[in-house]
Each structure stands twice: as structure tokens, then as C-alpha cells.
Scaffold this active site. Sequence first.
Site, PDB file in Angstrom:
ATOM      1  N   ILE A 110       0.865  -1.183   0.000  1.00 55.76           N
ATOM      2  CA  ILE A 110       0.000   0.000   0.000  1.00 55.76           C
ATOM      3  C   ILE A 110       0.899   1.230   0.000  1.00 55.76           C
ATOM      4  CG2 ILE A 110      -1.808   1.278   1.206  1.00 55.76           C
ATOM      5  CD1 ILE A 110      -2.884  -1.285   2.288  1.00 55.76           C
ATOM      6  N   HIS A 111       1.257   1.678  -1.194  1.00 59.99           N
ATOM      7  CA  HIS A 111       2.065   2.890  -1.342  1.00 59.99           C
ATOM      8  C   HIS A 111       1.135   4.027  -1.749  1.00 59.99           C
ATOM      9  CE1 HIS A 111       2.070   2.599  -5.790  1.00 59.99           C
ATOM     10  NE2 HIS A 111       2.031   1.307  -5.544  1.00 59.99           N
ATOM     11  N   ALA A 112       1.665   5.165  -2.140  1.00 61.49           N
ATOM     12  CA  ALA A 112       0.881   6.388  -2.337  1.00 61.49           C
ATOM     13  C   ALA A 112      -0.321   6.235  -3.269  1.00 61.49           C
ATOM     14  CB  ALA A 112       1.784   7.512  -2.830  1.00 61.49           C
TER      15      ALA A 112
END
Length: 85
Positions: free
Chosen positions: A14-16
Site C-alpha cells: 500500500i504505497h501512495a
Amino acid sequence: MTSFKYVITDPVGIHARPAGALVKEIKKYDSDVKVLANGKSADGKKLMNLMSLGVKQGNEIEVQVTGGAEADNAAALEAFLKANL
């Protein structure tokens, strides 16, 4: 409260970008949404809180949905996660 667990399959976790998409999806619902992972919890409607969980590929998250049409909202969020993360 309705909850479900989901294992993240996105190679970078779960990155940007996916976190932003998830927050946008969660904000559609009147329910309160908490995301739990790595011994921490975050308000699902706040991007920085969600990203602070440090969720990587293969990590399991628990999503807790409270209030409103929680069962329907939880089902919709689970479908969103399966399609995007």
C-alpha cells in the site's frame, strides 16, 4: 461492526497511489473504517494514517467497518481491494 481480512497482493504494497485510491473509495461511505496491520491501526479515511501502517506485499490487513450500512460497505471494500490491491 463488520470486519474482514485481506492479504495484499500488490508487488509494492500500500504505497501512495493505491492508498489514495483506497481512501477515495472509503470516503464514499458513511461508515467508520479502520485498517489494522503490523500491530497498528489507521483511520481508513486519512491517507497518511493508512500509509504509516507500512503494509507490504503478502501482509494481511484487517478492515473494520462500523455504522451505516456496514455489511454492504464492507463487501464493497473487499471487492475494491481484490480488484486493486
